[in-house]
Every structure is written in structure tokens, then in C-alpha cells.
Design an enzyme around this catalytic site. Structure first.
Site, PDB file in Angstrom:
ATOM      1  N   LYS A 143       5.541   4.113   2.168  1.00  0.00           N
ATOM      2  CA  LYS A 143       4.451   5.008   1.676  1.00  0.00           C
ATOM      3  C   LYS A 143       3.315   4.452   1.138  1.00  0.00           C
ATOM      4  CE  LYS A 143       3.070   9.430  -0.534  1.00  0.00           C
ATOM      5  NZ  LYS A 143       3.606  10.557  -1.329  1.00  0.00           N
TER       6      LYS A 143
ATOM      7  N   LYS B 146      -4.502  18.986  -6.151  1.00  0.00           N
ATOM      8  CA  LYS B 146      -3.583  18.946  -7.407  1.00  0.00           C
ATOM      9  C   LYS B 146      -4.211  19.294  -8.578  1.00  0.00           C
ATOM     10  CE  LYS B 146      -0.705  14.967  -5.543  1.00  0.00           C
ATOM     11  NZ  LYS B 146       0.476  15.337  -5.607  1.00  0.00           N
TER      12      LYS B 146
ATOM     13  N   ASP C 113       0.773   6.663  -5.931  1.00  0.00           N
ATOM     14  CA  ASP C 113       1.372   7.277  -4.744  1.00  0.00           C
ATOM     15  C   ASP C 113       1.565   6.150  -3.628  1.00  0.00           C
ATOM     16  OD1 ASP C 113       2.791   9.343  -3.947  1.00  0.00           O
ATOM     17  OD2 ASP C 113       1.020  10.343  -2.718  1.00  0.00           O
TER      18      ASP C 113
ATOM     19  N   ASP D 156      -0.757  18.901   0.315  1.00  0.00           N
ATOM     20  CA  ASP D 156       0.167  17.853  -0.538  1.00  0.00           C
ATOM     21  C   ASP D 156       1.232  17.278  -0.189  1.00  0.00           C
ATOM     22  OD1 ASP D 156      -0.163  16.161  -2.858  1.00  0.00           O
ATOM     23  OD2 ASP D 156       0.762  17.863  -4.057  1.00  0.00           O
TER      24      ASP D 156
ATOM     25  N   GLU E 175       2.079  15.425   1.942  1.00  0.00           N
ATOM     26  CA  GLU E 175       1.504  14.676   3.242  1.00  0.00           C
ATOM     27  C   GLU E 175       1.934  13.225   3.182  1.00  0.00           C
ATOM     28  OE1 GLU E 175       0.976  12.013  -0.144  1.00  0.00           O
ATOM     29  OE2 GLU E 175       0.701  14.238  -0.200  1.00  0.00           O
TER      30      GLU E 175
ATOM     31  N   ARG F 241       5.174  12.740   3.948  1.00  0.00           N
ATOM     32  CA  ARG F 241       6.080  12.928   5.003  1.00  0.00           C
ATOM     33  C   ARG F 241       5.378  12.829   6.312  1.00  0.00           C
ATOM     34  NH1 ARG F 241       8.412  17.981   2.529  1.00  0.00           N
ATOM     35  NH2 ARG F 241       7.603  16.832   0.808  1.00  0.00           N
TER      36      ARG F 241
END
Length: 490
Positions: free
Chosen positions: A262, A274, A285, A344, A346, A348
Site C-alpha cells: 500500500k 482525519k 501511510d 478513510d 481507503e 483496502r
């Protein structure tokens, strides 16, 4: 730092030394030999209490330019991995404060529970390289390094080849960890999906064994990667799927192992914004993609006889008039539809299309790596990565690799009941499974897109970076994944 292995008579050496002292005034074999040369100086220091076997206790003996660093190592045969790390860190820190340029490390005599010489040497190198890491590319004033220490020689009386192999593996893994840390620590105004693609292309330029293909949004639309694209809609930075193909198996047609990371180079949460506190850390992330990049660096250096495909799913999740919304229904590349309950959740959505895309490689197995859920941090803290898998053999192989690499992972259950939490009134799946078992339901969601190959998922939300005084990327789980690949070499 330069590393090597040497079989030598320590009592005849004039180079500086690390020498182990154990509890109950027990001297290591190397200490006993050296004590004869020094006419009982070590024995005297132990008796006088100047040094003891207590972990972390240090005494430096000065003989001309030579520094003999006596290191407290606890109880022989009972030293834990954590204690051994402390021993190495303390010894090297002390050496850096002396005039020593080269150290002969006789801490190879320390027996760690359930570990061998290979592990002793490899973990020492990895620990030293980890502590040497500094990220200050964006600082106008760099840190001063006044240490003269440039070389560590591992002392061994046997298993010379095992120690040399450990150094080779450790230096490659450490190089991969550094590569992962460097791009993960990079700020999001520089490290965007195009930057990840550039790094992938540069890696292919450095290694003849790697070929990189970058897929942009135009091709993604043709492929029907609508979930992936939806996440990217709020950002001006185009999503990029960077595919690094490493082929070095004796059979060029052997099925590849696929690693998918990811790569959310910044995740503001989208419309489901957030909180502002610590949002700067959402540059991390993309640590799943960073770790895949690090692994590809390491295996290229090691030239492992495998076929491995590393995929970095680069994307940004930002709020905008074009951003996707809660309530949207997306048709994924697989044909399954997903109702968006929270923008949020996202990662997946990016990964589900990526996991469908990699089917074209007819993989032997697929492992995805992602900073996927805060729920995993709540469940496991910052010490263990979460492991979810539909294949028991693959899960066990990853657990074994995690133990060998000391890069811990803990398997979470994945029974059918968790799929119930993903039911939607309006689509095949919801992208959120409710409050309970969030790390597991995220894995359960992804499992719907992995029916055609053995699959495992590593949730590294708790292990990919540190907060506070030591803030920064950890490079995990590069060590785990490289160890897994080393174990696949027949």
C-alpha cells in the site's frame, strides 16, 4: 561501516577488542586468553568490581593505542535477543567514544537462547546499521560524526563461512531497510506516487535483474480499477502502480512470488477527514510500498535465485470537490461492488484492485503489506505486525521468518463470521466492518479478492514507524520478508 570475519589469536592482536564478561565473575574464553597476556588485569578488574557481568556494564582498558572494551553480558546461555541488542548497542557506543578505528568483536562467544553464530553475527550487523541510520537530507546543518570507528571484525574459531554468510545477508537486509526508511521519511510534497515510480525505475536502472513497469490512471481506467481510482480522485497527483519484476530463477517461467505494498503517500482521510493531531504522520501511510521497495533492493543485492514481483500501489487520499464520498458504490476490477461507508478506509480499496491486477502473473503466492488499520495498533501495539492469511502453510512460513528475523508478527483469526460484518444493503461488500475486530475485518475484506492464489496480509500500522523522540520509519517488515524469501531458496 565495514564488516569482516577473522580467525585470530586475540592475545597477539594489537587492534581494539570487545570482550565478554559474564555474571558470577565468569570470563569468556577470549577473556581468559587475554587475561594471561595482561597478567591477570581482567581478573583483577572483575574482583575489584570495576566491571561485572551485569548487562550494560562497561570497562575500557587502555594499552597504548589499543582499547580493550570489557562488556557485561549477563548469564551465559541465558541471554535473550533483546538483551543481546542492548549489549551490542552499548559496546559500539562506547567504542565510538574512543580512538579505535577497528574493533575485533569477540562477543561472538555470547550464547543467545535458541540462536546460533549466524544469527549472532547477522543481528549484530543489523543492530549497528540500524543505530547508524540518520535521516537529515532536508536539514541545512548536518550532524557531526566524530567517531573514528570504521571497521568491525567478527572473531570466530569455527563456522567461518556461516559468519561470512551472516554478514552478507545482514548488509543486504540493512541496505533494504535503509532504502525503505529513506523514502518513507521523505516529506509528502516530494514523495508522491510519481516519486515512488521514479524510485522503482531507478532501481531497475541499477539492477539488470529488475524490470519496472509503471501504470498510470489512463490504463487503470481501461482495466476497470475503479476502487483504486476513486481514492485518488481528490488529489492532483496522479495515482501510479509501480511494478518491479525481478527474475533470477533457473526456470524463467517459474511462478513468481508477489509482494504488494500500500503506497498512500499522504492520507488525510478524504471527505471522512482525519483529526489534525499527528496528521503529519500520514506520510507514513506508504510504508507498505516502502518496505516492498526495500525488499527488492535487498534481493537484487543478494541475487536470490527466485522470481519476485514487487508492486507499489501509489496514491493520495485528499478531500476535494472531486473526491469520492461516503455512500458511493464502486465497481472493483474483480467485478465485486463496494459501498463506501468511510473514505478513510481507503487502503483496502487501493489494495483490492491491486490484488486483482496481480492475478495476471499467475503467482505462486501473494503477500500484501499495508499500514491498514488503527485497530491493529490497538490489538497488538507497536511490537508485532498483524498477520492474516487464508493459507495455513503460508502463514506458518511467515511466522517462522518473523521469528528468525526477530521482526515479529502475530497471526489473527480469519473465520467466516467476520465476513458478516462486511455485508451491505446496497452492494456486494461494505468497505468498513464496524467497530469490533477492525484489523480482522479489513483482512477479511481483502480476502474476497484473493481467491485464485495463496495469500497473506501484513498489517504494519503499529510497526512501520515510531512516534515521539525517536520519530521516524522503522523499515519493518523488510527483514521478515527478506528472511521469508531466503527460506524459499531451494
Amino acid at each position: 561501516m565495514k564488516y569482516s570475519v577473522k580467525q585470530t589469536a586475540l592475545e597477539q592482536e594489537n587492534k581494539s577488542l570487545f570482550i565478554a564478561i559474564f555474571e558470577n565473575q565468569e570470563l569468556s574464553p577470549a577473556a581468559l586468553k587475554l587475561d594471561l597476556k595482561l597478567k591477570g588485569e581482567i581478573t583483577e578488574a572483575v574482583k575489584n568490581g570495576e566491571v561485572s557481568g551485569k548487562i550494560g556494564r562497561i570497562l575500557v582498558l587502555r594499552h597504548g593505542a589499543q582499547r580493550i572494551i570489557l562488556v557485561g553480558c549477563g548469564k551465559q546461555n541465558e541471554v535473550t535477543e533483546r538483551q543481546y541488542k542492548q549489549i551490542i548497542q552499548k559496546a559500539v557506543k562506547t567504542a565510538k567514544e574512543t580512538i579505535a578505528t577497528t574493533i575485533i568483536n569477540a562477543l561472538t562467544e555470547v550464547k543467545i537462547k535458541d540462536r546460533d553464530l549466524y544469527w549472532n553475527v547477522r543481528f549484530a550487523v543489523e543492530t549497528i546499521e540500524e543505530d547508524n541510520y540518520i535521516f537529515e537530507q532536508f536539514k541545512s546543518k548536518k550532524s557531526e560524526n566524530n567517531s573514528k570507528l570504521a571497521e568491525i571484525i567478527f572473531y570466530t574459531e569455527e563456522n567461518h563461512e556461516q559468519a561470512e554468510l551472516a554478514i552478507r545477508h545482514a548488509t543486504a537486509i540493512s541496505s533494504g531497510v535503509k532504502a525503505a526508511k529513506d523514502i518513507a521519511n521523505c516529506p509528502p510534497n516530494i514523495c508522491n506516487p510519481a516519486y515512488l515510480a521514479e524510485q522503482a525505475n531507478q532501481l531497475a536502472g541499477r539492477s539488470s535483474l529488475i524490470e519496472t513497469t509503471v501504470i498510470g490512471e489512463k490504463e487503470m481506467r481501461k482495466l476497470g480499477m475503479n476502487a483504486y481510482l476513486a481514492v485518488s480522485c481528490g488529489s492532483k497527483n496522479e495515482a501510479k502502480l509501480s511494478v518491479m519484476e525481478y527474475r533470477n530463477h533457473e526456470n524463467p517461467n517459474a511462478k513468481p512470488i508477489v509482494l504488494a505494498g500500500k503506497g498512500l503517500t499522504f492520507d488525510a482521510g478524504g471527505i471522512s477527514l482525519k483529526p489534525a493531531a499527528d496528521m503529519d504522520e500520514m506520510k507514513y501511510d506508504m510504508c507498505g510500498a516502502a518496505s516492498v521497495y526495500g525488499v527488492m533492493n535487498a534481493i537484487a543485492e543478494l541475487q536470490l535465485p527466485l522470481n519476485v514481483i514487487g508492486v507499489m500501489a501509489g496514491c493520495e487520499n485528499l478531500p476535494d470537490g472531486n473526491a469520492y464520498r461516503p455512500g458511493d458504490i464502486l465497481t472493483t476490477m474483480s467485478g465485486l461492488t463496494v459501498e463506501v461507508l468511510n473514505t478513510d478506509a481507503e487502503g483496502r480499496l487501493v489494495l483490492c484492485d491491486t490484488l486483482t491486477y496481480v492475478e495476471r502473473f499467475e503467482p505462486e503466492l501473494v503477500i500484501d503489506v499495508a499500514t491498514l488499520t488503527g485497530a491493529c495498533v490497538v490489538a497488538l501495539g507497536q511490537h508485532n505486525s498483524g498477520l492474516v492469511s487464508t493459507d495455513d502453510n503460508l502463514a506458518q512460513d511467515l511466522e517462522r521468518a518473523a521469528k528468525l528475523a526477530n521482526d515479529k508478527a502475530w497471526r489473527l483469526p480469519l473465520s467466516e463470521e467476520y465476513q458478516e460484518q462486511l455485508k451491505s444493503k446496497f452492494a456486494d461488500l461494505a468497505n468498513l466492518g464496524g467497530r469490533w475486530g477492525g484489523a480482522i475485518t479489513a483482512g477479511a475484506f481483502l480476502s474476497n479478492f484473493t481467491k485464485n492464489y495463496p495469500w497473506a496480509h501484513l498489517d504494519i500500522a503499529g510497526t512501520a514507524w515510531l512516534q515521539g523522540q525517536n520519530k521516524g520509519a522503522t523499515g519493518r517488515p523488510v527483514s521478515l520478508l527478506v528472511q521469508f524469501l531466503l527460506n524459499q531458496v531451494k
